[in-house]
Design a protein around this motif. Sequence first.
Motif, PDB file in Angstrom:
ATOM      1  N   ARG A 296       0.828  -1.215   0.000  1.00 24.25           N
ATOM      2  CA  ARG A 296       0.000   0.000   0.000  1.00 24.25           C
ATOM      3  C   ARG A 296       0.860   1.262   0.000  1.00 24.25           C
ATOM      4  NH1 ARG A 296      -5.357  -0.894   0.188  1.00 24.25           N
ATOM      5  NH2 ARG A 296      -6.050  -2.917   0.975  1.00 24.25           N
ATOM      6  N   LYS A 297       2.073   1.160   0.545  1.00 23.26           N
ATOM      7  CA  LYS A 297       2.971   2.312   0.563  1.00 23.26           C
ATOM      8  C   LYS A 297       3.844   2.375  -0.692  1.00 23.26           C
ATOM      9  CE  LYS A 297       3.395   2.489   5.621  1.00 23.26           C
ATOM     10  NZ  LYS A 297       4.344   2.405   6.766  1.00 23.26           N
ATOM     11  N   SER A 298       4.374   1.228  -1.072  1.00 24.57           N
ATOM     12  CA  SER A 298       5.354   1.206  -2.159  1.00 24.57           C
ATOM     13  C   SER A 298       4.748   0.875  -3.513  1.00 24.57           C
ATOM     14  CB  SER A 298       6.452   0.189  -1.837  1.00 24.57           C
ATOM     15  OG  SER A 298       5.905  -1.115  -1.718  1.00 24.57           O
ATOM     16  N   GLY A 299       3.511   0.356  -3.524  1.00 20.51           N
ATOM     17  CA  GLY A 299       2.912  -0.108  -4.760  1.00 20.51           C
ATOM     18  C   GLY A 299       3.213  -1.576  -5.001  1.00 20.51           C
TER      19      GLY A 299
ATOM     20  N   LEU B 156      -9.199   0.068  -2.516  1.00 16.67           N
ATOM     21  CA  LEU B 156      -8.371  -0.296  -3.660  1.00 16.67           C
ATOM     22  C   LEU B 156      -8.236   0.864  -4.653  1.00 16.67           C
ATOM     23  CD1 LEU B 156      -9.586  -3.950  -4.361  1.00 16.67           C
ATOM     24  CD2 LEU B 156      -7.396  -3.245  -3.377  1.00 16.67           C
ATOM     25  N   LYS B 157      -9.152   1.809  -4.609  1.00 15.01           N
ATOM     26  CA  LYS B 157      -9.084   2.958  -5.515  1.00 15.01           C
ATOM     27  C   LYS B 157      -7.783   3.740  -5.325  1.00 15.01           C
ATOM     28  CE  LYS B 157     -14.122   3.566  -5.487  1.00 15.01           C
ATOM     29  NZ  LYS B 157     -15.232   4.474  -5.125  1.00 15.01           N
ATOM     30  N   PHE B 158      -7.220   3.636  -4.133  1.00 16.47           N
ATOM     31  CA  PHE B 158      -6.008   4.384  -3.818  1.00 16.47           C
ATOM     32  C   PHE B 158      -4.742   3.523  -3.906  1.00 16.47           C
ATOM     33  CE2 PHE B 158      -9.637   5.836  -1.259  1.00 16.47           C
ATOM     34  CZ  PHE B 158      -9.823   7.099  -1.815  1.00 16.47           C
ATOM     35  N   CYS B 159      -4.925   2.284  -4.384  1.00 13.67           N
ATOM     36  CA  CYS B 159      -3.791   1.362  -4.479  1.00 13.67           C
ATOM     37  C   CYS B 159      -2.904   1.737  -5.657  1.00 13.67           C
ATOM     38  CB  CYS B 159      -4.302  -0.063  -4.646  1.00 13.67           C
ATOM     39  SG  CYS B 159      -3.006  -1.284  -4.923  1.00 13.67           S
ATOM     40  N   GLN B 160      -1.603   1.678  -5.447  1.00 11.22           N
ATOM     41  CA  GLN B 160      -0.652   1.960  -6.521  1.00 11.22           C
ATOM     42  C   GLN B 160      -0.296   0.667  -7.254  1.00 11.22           C
ATOM     43  OE1 GLN B 160       2.728   4.501  -5.391  1.00 11.22           O
ATOM     44  NE2 GLN B 160       1.773   4.711  -3.386  1.00 11.22           N
ATOM     45  N   CYS B 161      -0.631   0.617  -8.523  1.00 12.15           N
ATOM     46  CA  CYS B 161      -0.294  -0.548  -9.347  1.00 12.15           C
ATOM     47  C   CYS B 161       0.800  -0.128 -10.318  1.00 12.15           C
ATOM     48  CB  CYS B 161      -1.523  -1.044 -10.104  1.00 12.15           C
ATOM     49  SG  CYS B 161      -2.879  -1.557  -9.039  1.00 12.15           S
ATOM     50  N   ARG B 162       1.993  -0.648 -10.133  1.00 10.70           N
ATOM     51  CA  ARG B 162       3.106  -0.242 -11.012  1.00 10.70           C
ATOM     52  C   ARG B 162       2.954  -0.821 -12.408  1.00 10.70           C
ATOM     53  NH1 ARG B 162       8.341  -1.600  -7.276  1.00 10.70           N
ATOM     54  NH2 ARG B 162       7.616  -0.720  -5.319  1.00 10.70           N
TER      55      ARG B 162
ATOM     56  N   LEU C 232      -4.872 -12.119   4.700  1.00 11.95           N
ATOM     57  CA  LEU C 232      -4.443 -12.594   3.389  1.00 11.95           C
ATOM     58  C   LEU C 232      -5.416 -12.152   2.299  1.00 11.95           C
ATOM     59  CD1 LEU C 232      -3.162 -16.217   4.125  1.00 11.95           C
ATOM     60  CD2 LEU C 232      -1.884 -14.078   4.107  1.00 11.95           C
ATOM     61  N   ALA C 233      -6.706 -12.113   2.622  1.00 11.31           N
ATOM     62  CA  ALA C 233      -7.703 -11.721   1.622  1.00 11.31           C
ATOM     63  C   ALA C 233      -7.480 -10.285   1.162  1.00 11.31           C
ATOM     64  CB  ALA C 233      -9.109 -11.879   2.197  1.00 11.31           C
ATOM     65  N   ALA C 234      -7.106  -9.394   2.081  1.00 13.03           N
ATOM     66  CA  ALA C 234      -6.883  -7.989   1.724  1.00 13.03           C
ATOM     67  C   ALA C 234      -5.720  -7.857   0.737  1.00 13.03           C
ATOM     68  CB  ALA C 234      -6.613  -7.169   2.983  1.00 13.03           C
ATOM     69  N   VAL C 235      -4.638  -8.595   0.985  1.00 12.48           N
ATOM     70  CA  VAL C 235      -3.487  -8.551   0.076  1.00 12.48           C
ATOM     71  C   VAL C 235      -3.841  -9.203  -1.255  1.00 12.48           C
ATOM     72  CG1 VAL C 235      -1.083  -9.235  -0.254  1.00 12.48           C
ATOM     73  CG2 VAL C 235      -1.886  -8.595   2.030  1.00 12.48           C
ATOM     74  N   HIS C 236      -4.582 -10.304  -1.191  1.00 15.75           N
ATOM     75  CA  HIS C 236      -4.975 -11.032  -2.392  1.00 15.75           C
ATOM     76  C   HIS C 236      -5.805 -10.143  -3.319  1.00 15.75           C
ATOM     77  CE1 HIS C 236      -6.830 -14.955  -4.167  1.00 15.75           C
ATOM     78  NE2 HIS C 236      -5.710 -14.641  -4.766  1.00 15.75           N
ATOM     79  N   ARG C 237      -6.762  -9.407  -2.732  1.00 18.45           N
ATOM     80  CA  ARG C 237      -7.595  -8.508  -3.536  1.00 18.45           C
ATOM     81  C   ARG C 237      -6.743  -7.450  -4.234  1.00 18.45           C
ATOM     82  NH1 ARG C 237     -11.275  -8.918   0.865  1.00 18.45           N
ATOM     83  NH2 ARG C 237     -10.365  -7.044   1.793  1.00 18.45           N
ATOM     84  N   MET C 238      -5.753  -6.933  -3.507  1.00 20.16           N
ATOM     85  CA  MET C 238      -4.893  -5.900  -4.075  1.00 20.16           C
ATOM     86  C   MET C 238      -4.125  -6.429  -5.281  1.00 20.16           C
ATOM     87  SD  MET C 238      -1.971  -3.697  -2.083  1.00 20.16           S
ATOM     88  CE  MET C 238      -2.962  -3.821  -0.591  1.00 20.16           C
ATOM     89  N   LEU C 239      -3.597  -7.629  -5.160  1.00 21.52           N
ATOM     90  CA  LEU C 239      -2.855  -8.232  -6.258  1.00 21.52           C
ATOM     91  C   LEU C 239      -3.760  -8.487  -7.459  1.00 21.52           C
ATOM     92  CD1 LEU C 239      -0.712 -10.697  -4.157  1.00 21.52           C
ATOM     93  CD2 LEU C 239       0.246  -9.044  -5.761  1.00 21.52           C
ATOM     94  N   ILE C 240      -4.940  -9.041  -7.217  1.00 21.90           N
ATOM     95  CA  ILE C 240      -5.871  -9.327  -8.303  1.00 21.90           C
ATOM     96  C   ILE C 240      -6.326  -8.025  -8.958  1.00 21.90           C
ATOM     97  CG2 ILE C 240      -8.149 -10.257  -8.854  1.00 21.90           C
ATOM     98  CD1 ILE C 240      -7.700 -12.355  -6.682  1.00 21.90           C
ATOM     99  N   TYR C 241      -6.516  -6.988  -8.164  1.00 21.20           N
ATOM    100  CA  TYR C 241      -6.918  -5.675  -8.674  1.00 21.20           C
ATOM    101  C   TYR C 241      -5.874  -5.144  -9.660  1.00 21.20           C
ATOM    102  CZ  TYR C 241      -8.249  -0.697  -8.448  1.00 21.20           C
ATOM    103  OH  TYR C 241      -8.624   0.587  -8.751  1.00 21.20           O
ATOM    104  N   CYS C 242      -4.617  -5.186  -9.251  1.00 14.41           N
ATOM    105  CA  CYS C 242      -3.548  -4.700 -10.124  1.00 14.41           C
ATOM    106  C   CYS C 242      -3.365  -5.614 -11.330  1.00 14.41           C
ATOM    107  CB  CYS C 242      -2.241  -4.583  -9.343  1.00 14.41           C
ATOM    108  SG  CYS C 242      -2.244  -3.242  -8.113  1.00 14.41           S
ATOM    109  N   LEU C 243      -3.538  -6.916 -11.100  1.00 15.81           N
ATOM    110  CA  LEU C 243      -3.420  -7.877 -12.194  1.00 15.81           C
ATOM    111  C   LEU C 243      -4.487  -7.613 -13.253  1.00 15.81           C
ATOM    112  CD1 LEU C 243      -1.870 -10.456 -13.086  1.00 15.81           C
ATOM    113  CD2 LEU C 243      -3.607 -11.773 -11.878  1.00 15.81           C
ATOM    114  N   ALA C 244      -5.714  -7.308 -12.792  1.00 19.58           N
ATOM    115  CA  ALA C 244      -6.824  -7.067 -13.713  1.00 19.58           C
ATOM    116  C   ALA C 244      -6.632  -5.791 -14.510  1.00 19.58           C
ATOM    117  CB  ALA C 244      -8.132  -7.002 -12.929  1.00 19.58           C
TER     118      ALA C 244
END
Length: 251
Positions: A139-142, A245-251, A188-200
């Motif tokens: 969440r901090k580094s993306g 997730l709207k504020f998540c940084q996806c590199r 784990l679900a919170a991190v998983h959602r973030m990864l899937i969000y960026c993956l999508a």
Amino acid sequence: MEYTKALEHLDRFVDDASLRELEFADEIVRDNDHFIIYTNLSRRLEQQPNILSERGKNERDDFARHGLPWVLGLARIELGAMLAGFTSAAEPFQLVVPPKKSPRSPERYGAEEYFELLLDGMRTHYWSLKNDPEVWNYRKSGVPVEHLVTYTRRLTVARQFLVAAETTAPGVLNPAQTRLLGEWGQELAAVHRMLIYCLAKKQGQERFAVEQLKAGGGWKSRPEVSRQLNTSPLPDVLELIDPTLKFCQCR
């Protein structure tokens, strides 16, 4: 396929064998050090003992286990993990649960050994991720692009272990243990959602992300999410589940 067929043949042997034949097969396995199975591997990763930690039989317990049920148990765990990580099976560990020895028998050969190894696998995957600082700095580094597929699979497998631990043997875990398992699952679900969000958000990864979301579970209990899953862009669906997730940084 190799693991599946081997397990099928061994399960058929267990089902057809007499008690004396089972004892003889177990003796052969016990006498061969190549078949020693080590459990409680997660103790090397645990940050501190907790109510889900495995306790030894005594102070000198080296967690080396012998016997056919332990070999079968490990084979089931490894096959379940393969199904969790590389297929879209919704409940992979339910496909490898020890079967009843016969329709007339309520007993499941090796069920206790299987469940002990399942819990150890669950703890190992959880603590492996918990000890990875990059995961908790997303969440901090993306989210690094090179983590999207590999870490999404890791989270999927870890969460399937947790789900299996909750559902495979109801009543084995006490309420406090079940609550802690639920807390780990939410982490784990919170991190998983973030990864899937960026993956999508990456072109061409939408289908894989949908499969991983379904495999990880957690969306079925939200009817509005289930309805929109096939009609809306996946990032929009995930924002519905987790607005942060709207504020998540996806590199």
